[in-house]
Scaffold this active site. Sequence first.
Site, PDB file in Angstrom:
ATOM      1  N   ASP A   1      -9.861   3.086   2.297  1.00 11.64           N
ATOM      2  CA  ASP A   1      -9.874   2.387   3.589  1.00 11.64           C
ATOM      3  C   ASP A   1     -10.617   3.180   4.663  1.00 11.64           C
ATOM      4  O   ASP A   1     -11.370   2.622   5.455  1.00 11.64           O
ATOM      5  CB  ASP A   1      -8.445   2.103   4.065  1.00 11.64           C
ATOM      6  CG  ASP A   1      -7.825   0.917   3.328  1.00 11.64           C
ATOM      7  OD1 ASP A   1      -8.578   0.048   2.852  1.00 11.64           O
ATOM      8  OD2 ASP A   1      -6.587   0.874   3.242  1.00 11.64           O
TER       9      ASP A   1
ATOM     10  N   LYS B   1       0.799  -1.231   0.000  1.00 10.25           N
ATOM     11  CA  LYS B   1       0.000   0.000   0.000  1.00 10.25           C
ATOM     12  C   LYS B   1       0.831   1.282   0.000  1.00 10.25           C
ATOM     13  O   LYS B   1       0.460   2.263  -0.644  1.00 10.25           O
ATOM     14  CB  LYS B   1      -0.958   0.014   1.193  1.00 10.25           C
ATOM     15  CG  LYS B   1      -2.113  -0.966   1.076  1.00 10.25           C
ATOM     16  CD  LYS B   1      -3.064  -0.790   2.231  1.00 10.25           C
ATOM     17  CE  LYS B   1      -4.177  -1.812   2.187  1.00 10.25           C
ATOM     18  NZ  LYS B   1      -5.180  -1.573   3.230  1.00 10.25           N
TER      19      LYS B   1
END
Length: 279
Positions: free
Chosen positions: A110, A73
Amino acid sequence: MRARVGASTVVAGVVGAPVRHSLSPLIHNAWLEAVDLDGVYVAFAPPAERFGAFCEGLRGGAIRGLNVTAPFKEEALALADEPSARALAAGSANLLLFETDGRILADSTDGRGLLQAFAEQAPGFDPASGPAIILGAGGAARAAAAAFVEAGAPEVILLNRTQARAKATAEALGPPVRALTETTKTALARANVLVNATPAGLAGSAGPTVELARLPSTAVVMDMIYRPLRTALLEAAASRGCRTVDGLAMLIGQARPSFEALFGRAPPAIDVRTLAEAA
Ligand code: ATR
Protein backbone atom coordinates in the site's frame (compact mmCIF):
# COMPACT_ATOMS: atom_id res chain seq x y z
CA MET A 1 -4.28 -16.88 -27.62
CA ARG A 2 -3.77 -19.48 -24.90
CA ALA A 3 -6.63 -21.49 -23.41
CA ARG A 4 -7.92 -19.33 -20.53
CA VAL A 5 -7.58 -21.83 -17.69
CA GLY A 6 -5.78 -25.18 -17.65
CA ALA A 7 -3.94 -27.68 -15.49
CA SER A 8 -0.92 -25.44 -14.95
CA THR A 9 -2.75 -22.17 -14.39
CA VAL A 10 -1.46 -20.12 -11.44
CA VAL A 11 -4.39 -18.96 -9.32
CA ALA A 12 -4.32 -15.76 -7.27
CA GLY A 13 -6.95 -13.34 -6.13
CA VAL A 14 -8.26 -10.73 -3.78
CA VAL A 15 -10.10 -11.38 -0.51
CA GLY A 16 -12.38 -8.89 1.20
CA ALA A 17 -15.92 -8.38 2.45
CA PRO A 18 -17.51 -7.02 0.39
CA VAL A 19 -15.32 -7.64 -2.64
CA ARG A 20 -17.85 -7.65 -5.48
CA HIS A 21 -16.91 -4.14 -6.63
CA SER A 22 -13.16 -4.69 -6.43
CA LEU A 23 -11.27 -3.51 -9.50
CA SER A 24 -8.30 -5.78 -8.73
CA PRO A 25 -9.50 -8.75 -10.86
CA LEU A 26 -9.95 -6.43 -13.84
CA ILE A 27 -6.46 -4.94 -13.41
CA HIS A 28 -4.56 -8.19 -12.80
CA ASN A 29 -6.39 -10.18 -15.50
CA ALA A 30 -5.73 -7.42 -18.04
CA TRP A 31 -2.01 -7.65 -17.20
CA LEU A 32 -2.07 -11.48 -17.37
CA GLU A 33 -3.74 -11.38 -20.75
CA ALA A 34 -1.39 -8.73 -22.12
CA VAL A 35 1.69 -10.88 -21.37
CA ASP A 36 -0.09 -14.16 -22.20
CA LEU A 37 0.77 -15.53 -18.76
CA ASP A 38 -0.94 -18.74 -17.62
CA GLY A 39 -2.64 -17.30 -14.56
CA VAL A 40 -6.00 -16.18 -13.33
CA TYR A 41 -6.99 -13.67 -10.65
CA VAL A 42 -10.33 -14.08 -8.89
CA ALA A 43 -12.21 -12.62 -5.91
CA PHE A 44 -13.10 -14.29 -2.60
CA ALA A 45 -15.52 -13.07 0.07
CA PRO A 46 -15.45 -15.50 3.00
CA PRO A 47 -17.74 -14.74 5.94
CA ALA A 48 -15.83 -12.22 8.07
CA GLU A 49 -15.51 -14.58 11.04
CA ARG A 50 -14.10 -17.35 8.79
CA PHE A 51 -11.21 -15.35 7.33
CA GLY A 52 -8.59 -17.07 9.51
CA ALA A 53 -9.89 -20.55 8.67
CA PHE A 54 -10.09 -19.60 4.99
CA CYS A 55 -6.37 -18.66 4.94
CA GLU A 56 -5.33 -21.71 6.97
CA GLY A 57 -6.96 -23.87 4.28
CA LEU A 58 -4.69 -22.33 1.65
CA ARG A 59 -1.43 -23.30 3.39
CA GLY A 60 0.74 -25.32 1.05
CA GLY A 61 -0.02 -23.23 -1.99
CA ALA A 62 -3.49 -24.28 -3.10
CA ILE A 63 -3.39 -20.84 -4.63
CA ARG A 64 -0.28 -18.69 -5.03
CA GLY A 65 -1.44 -15.73 -3.05
CA LEU A 66 -4.02 -13.11 -2.25
CA ASN A 67 -4.37 -9.41 -2.13
CA VAL A 68 -6.24 -8.51 1.04
CA THR A 69 -8.67 -5.67 1.42
CA ALA A 70 -11.05 -4.38 4.10
CA PRO A 71 -11.79 -5.59 6.69
CA PHE A 72 -9.10 -8.27 6.75
CA LYS A 73 -5.77 -6.43 6.43
CA GLU A 74 -4.85 -6.45 10.13
CA GLU A 75 -5.91 -10.07 10.58
CA ALA A 76 -3.87 -11.01 7.51
CA LEU A 77 -0.76 -9.59 9.14
CA ALA A 78 -1.50 -11.39 12.41
CA LEU A 79 -1.88 -14.83 10.84
CA ALA A 80 1.26 -14.69 8.69
CA ASP A 81 4.35 -16.67 9.66
CA GLU A 82 6.70 -14.19 8.02
CA PRO A 83 5.58 -10.59 7.81
CA SER A 84 7.80 -8.15 5.91
CA ALA A 85 9.24 -5.09 7.66
CA ARG A 86 6.91 -2.92 5.59
CA ALA A 87 3.84 -4.88 6.67
CA LEU A 88 4.92 -4.62 10.32
CA ALA A 89 5.40 -0.86 9.98
CA ALA A 90 2.05 -0.46 8.21
CA GLY A 91 0.36 -2.62 10.87
CA SER A 92 -1.45 -4.47 8.11
CA ALA A 93 -0.91 -6.70 5.08
CA ASN A 94 -2.51 -6.33 1.68
CA LEU A 95 -0.64 -9.29 0.23
CA LEU A 96 -0.38 -12.90 1.40
CA LEU A 97 1.77 -15.50 -0.34
CA PHE A 98 1.16 -19.21 0.27
CA GLU A 99 4.46 -21.08 0.03
CA THR A 100 4.53 -24.76 -0.94
CA ASP A 101 6.21 -25.62 2.39
CA GLY A 102 3.16 -24.30 4.24
CA ARG A 103 4.45 -20.90 5.31
CA ILE A 104 2.33 -17.81 4.84
CA LEU A 105 4.28 -14.65 3.94
CA ALA A 106 2.74 -11.21 4.37
CA ASP A 107 3.67 -7.92 2.77
CA SER A 108 2.19 -4.46 2.42
CA THR A 109 2.41 -2.79 -0.97
CA ASP A 110 0.00 0.00 0.00
CA GLY A 111 2.78 2.45 0.88
CA ARG A 112 4.56 1.86 -2.40
CA GLY A 113 1.24 2.34 -4.19
CA LEU A 114 0.65 5.60 -2.37
CA LEU A 115 4.06 7.03 -3.26
CA GLN A 116 3.78 5.78 -6.83
CA ALA A 117 0.46 7.63 -7.12
CA PHE A 118 2.19 10.88 -6.05
CA ALA A 119 5.04 10.26 -8.50
CA GLU A 120 2.55 9.87 -11.35
CA GLN A 121 0.04 12.59 -10.57
CA ALA A 122 2.15 15.17 -8.73
CA PRO A 123 5.57 14.86 -10.39
CA GLY A 124 8.35 16.48 -8.42
CA PHE A 125 6.45 16.25 -5.12
CA ASP A 126 8.95 15.64 -2.33
CA PRO A 127 7.55 13.92 0.80
CA ALA A 128 10.69 15.01 2.69
CA SER A 129 10.10 18.71 2.22
CA GLY A 130 7.45 19.28 4.90
CA PRO A 131 4.80 17.92 7.24
CA ALA A 132 2.29 15.31 6.05
CA ILE A 133 -1.20 15.51 7.50
CA ILE A 134 -3.18 12.28 7.44
CA LEU A 135 -6.93 12.27 8.08
CA GLY A 136 -7.82 9.11 10.00
CA ALA A 137 -6.16 6.76 12.46
CA GLY A 138 -7.19 3.30 11.23
CA GLY A 139 -5.26 0.81 9.15
CA ALA A 140 -5.24 2.93 6.00
CA ALA A 141 -3.95 5.97 7.89
CA ARG A 142 -1.25 3.93 9.58
CA ALA A 143 -0.04 2.51 6.24
CA ALA A 144 0.05 6.03 4.76
CA ALA A 145 1.91 7.40 7.78
CA ALA A 146 4.48 4.59 7.60
CA ALA A 147 5.01 5.29 3.88
CA PHE A 148 5.65 8.99 4.52
CA VAL A 149 8.07 8.19 7.33
CA GLU A 150 9.96 5.82 5.03
CA ALA A 151 10.01 8.54 2.37
CA GLY A 152 11.64 10.98 4.79
CA ALA A 153 8.75 13.19 5.93
CA PRO A 154 10.03 15.33 8.82
CA GLU A 155 6.64 15.27 10.56
CA VAL A 156 3.53 13.12 10.10
CA ILE A 157 0.44 14.41 11.87
CA LEU A 158 -2.65 12.26 12.39
CA LEU A 159 -5.91 14.17 12.49
CA ASN A 160 -8.80 11.95 13.47
CA ARG A 161 -12.44 12.20 14.51
CA THR A 162 -11.51 10.31 17.69
CA GLN A 163 -8.41 12.01 19.09
CA ALA A 164 -7.55 9.13 21.45
CA ARG A 165 -7.23 6.76 18.51
CA ALA A 166 -4.95 9.19 16.69
CA LYS A 167 -2.74 9.26 19.79
CA ALA A 168 -2.67 5.47 20.04
CA THR A 169 -1.82 4.99 16.36
CA ALA A 170 0.86 7.69 16.51
CA GLU A 171 2.39 6.09 19.59
CA ALA A 172 2.47 2.70 17.86
CA LEU A 173 4.46 4.25 14.99
CA GLY A 174 6.63 6.58 17.06
CA PRO A 175 8.26 9.87 15.97
CA PRO A 176 8.05 11.63 13.57
CA VAL A 177 4.40 10.50 13.66
CA ARG A 178 2.23 12.29 16.20
CA ALA A 179 -1.40 13.13 16.82
CA LEU A 180 -2.56 16.66 16.13
CA THR A 181 -1.84 18.93 19.11
CA GLU A 182 -2.04 22.43 17.62
CA THR A 183 -5.22 23.75 15.96
CA THR A 184 -6.16 22.20 12.64
CA LYS A 185 -5.69 25.59 10.95
CA THR A 186 -2.13 25.94 12.24
CA ALA A 187 -1.21 22.45 11.09
CA LEU A 188 -2.80 22.91 7.68
CA ALA A 189 -0.98 26.19 7.12
CA ARG A 190 2.35 24.30 7.33
CA ALA A 191 1.31 21.20 5.41
CA ASN A 192 3.28 19.80 2.51
CA VAL A 193 0.65 17.15 1.85
CA LEU A 194 -2.83 16.20 3.08
CA VAL A 195 -4.16 12.64 2.68
CA ASN A 196 -7.68 11.43 3.37
CA ALA A 197 -7.41 7.92 4.81
CA THR A 198 -11.00 7.80 6.13
CA PRO A 199 -14.10 6.56 4.30
CA ALA A 200 -15.61 10.07 4.48
CA GLY A 201 -16.64 10.95 0.91
CA LEU A 202 -17.03 7.33 -0.23
CA ALA A 203 -19.83 6.79 -2.75
CA GLY A 204 -21.10 10.33 -2.43
CA SER A 205 -21.18 10.43 1.41
CA ALA A 206 -20.15 13.66 3.12
CA GLY A 207 -16.43 14.31 2.72
CA PRO A 208 -13.98 15.13 5.51
CA THR A 209 -15.00 18.22 7.44
CA VAL A 210 -11.50 19.69 7.30
CA GLU A 211 -11.43 23.34 6.22
CA LEU A 212 -8.89 23.85 3.45
CA ALA A 213 -8.81 27.66 3.66
CA ARG A 214 -5.36 27.74 5.31
CA LEU A 215 -3.77 25.07 3.15
CA PRO A 216 -0.98 26.52 0.98
CA SER A 217 -1.58 26.13 -2.75
CA THR A 218 1.79 24.36 -2.96
CA ALA A 219 0.44 21.47 -0.85
CA VAL A 220 -0.63 18.27 -2.61
CA VAL A 221 -3.95 16.71 -1.59
CA MET A 222 -4.62 13.01 -1.95
CA ASP A 223 -7.78 10.99 -1.38
CA MET A 224 -7.51 7.22 -1.00
CA ILE A 225 -11.16 6.95 -2.06
CA TYR A 226 -11.60 6.18 -5.76
CA ARG A 227 -15.40 5.98 -5.87
CA PRO A 228 -15.99 8.67 -6.96
CA LEU A 229 -12.67 9.35 -8.65
CA ARG A 230 -12.99 13.10 -8.11
CA THR A 231 -14.09 13.37 -4.49
CA ALA A 232 -15.43 16.58 -2.95
CA LEU A 233 -12.11 16.92 -1.09
CA LEU A 234 -10.10 16.75 -4.32
CA GLU A 235 -12.45 19.22 -6.02
CA ALA A 236 -12.09 21.64 -3.11
CA ALA A 237 -8.30 21.25 -3.19
CA ALA A 238 -8.12 21.78 -6.95
CA SER A 239 -10.21 24.91 -6.68
CA ARG A 240 -7.62 26.25 -4.22
CA GLY A 241 -4.93 25.60 -6.82
CA CYS A 242 -3.50 22.52 -5.08
CA ARG A 243 -2.32 19.54 -7.09
CA THR A 244 -4.37 16.40 -6.41
CA VAL A 245 -3.73 12.65 -6.40
CA ASP A 246 -6.56 10.11 -6.57
CA GLY A 247 -7.17 6.72 -5.02
CA LEU A 248 -7.26 4.87 -8.32
CA ALA A 249 -3.61 5.75 -8.92
CA MET A 250 -2.83 4.23 -5.50
CA LEU A 251 -4.90 1.12 -6.23
CA ILE A 252 -2.97 0.53 -9.45
CA GLY A 253 0.28 1.46 -7.69
CA GLN A 254 -0.20 -1.23 -5.02
CA ALA A 255 -1.30 -3.75 -7.62
CA ARG A 256 2.01 -3.56 -9.56
CA PRO A 257 4.34 -4.98 -6.86
CA SER A 258 1.53 -7.39 -5.89
CA PHE A 259 1.41 -8.77 -9.46
CA GLU A 260 5.16 -9.20 -9.47
CA ALA A 261 5.08 -11.15 -6.20
CA LEU A 262 2.14 -13.30 -7.29
CA PHE A 263 3.14 -14.09 -10.87
CA GLY A 264 6.91 -13.64 -10.85
CA ARG A 265 7.25 -10.83 -13.36
CA ALA A 266 6.59 -7.12 -13.57
CA PRO A 267 3.24 -6.15 -15.08
CA PRO A 268 3.29 -4.86 -18.65
CA ALA A 269 2.98 -1.16 -19.41
CA ILE A 270 -0.59 -1.20 -20.62
CA ASP A 271 -3.20 1.39 -19.73
CA VAL A 272 -5.17 -0.35 -16.97
CA ARG A 273 -6.32 3.01 -15.64
CA THR A 274 -8.58 3.64 -18.62
CA LEU A 275 -10.01 0.12 -18.23
CA ALA A 276 -10.64 0.71 -14.51
CA GLU A 277 -12.23 4.09 -15.15
CA ALA A 278 -14.55 2.55 -17.74
CA ALA A 279 -15.61 -0.07 -15.19
P1 ATR B 1 -9.22 1.38 7.68
O1 ATR B 1 -8.54 0.12 8.09
O2 ATR B 1 -9.73 1.36 6.27
O3 ATR B 1 -8.41 2.58 7.96
P2 ATR B 1 -10.73 1.69 10.11
O4 ATR B 1 -9.67 1.01 10.88
O5 ATR B 1 -12.16 1.36 10.37
O6 ATR B 1 -10.56 1.47 8.55
O7 ATR B 1 -10.51 3.27 10.31
C1 ATR B 1 -11.36 4.21 9.72
C2 ATR B 1 -10.87 5.60 10.09
O8 ATR B 1 -11.70 6.55 9.45
C3 ATR B 1 -10.93 5.93 11.56
O9 ATR B 1 -9.89 6.82 11.85
C4 ATR B 1 -12.30 6.60 11.68
O10 ATR B 1 -12.39 7.53 12.76
P3 ATR B 1 -12.70 7.05 14.27
O11 ATR B 1 -11.40 6.55 14.82
O12 ATR B 1 -13.20 8.26 14.92
O13 ATR B 1 -13.75 5.95 14.14
C5 ATR B 1 -12.35 7.36 10.41
N1 ATR B 1 -13.71 7.61 9.95
C6 ATR B 1 -14.64 6.70 9.59
N2 ATR B 1 -15.76 7.31 9.14
C7 ATR B 1 -15.54 8.64 9.23
C8 ATR B 1 -16.29 9.81 8.92
N3 ATR B 1 -17.52 9.72 8.42
N4 ATR B 1 -15.73 11.02 9.14
C9 ATR B 1 -14.48 11.12 9.63
N5 ATR B 1 -13.70 10.06 9.95
C10 ATR B 1 -14.22 8.84 9.74
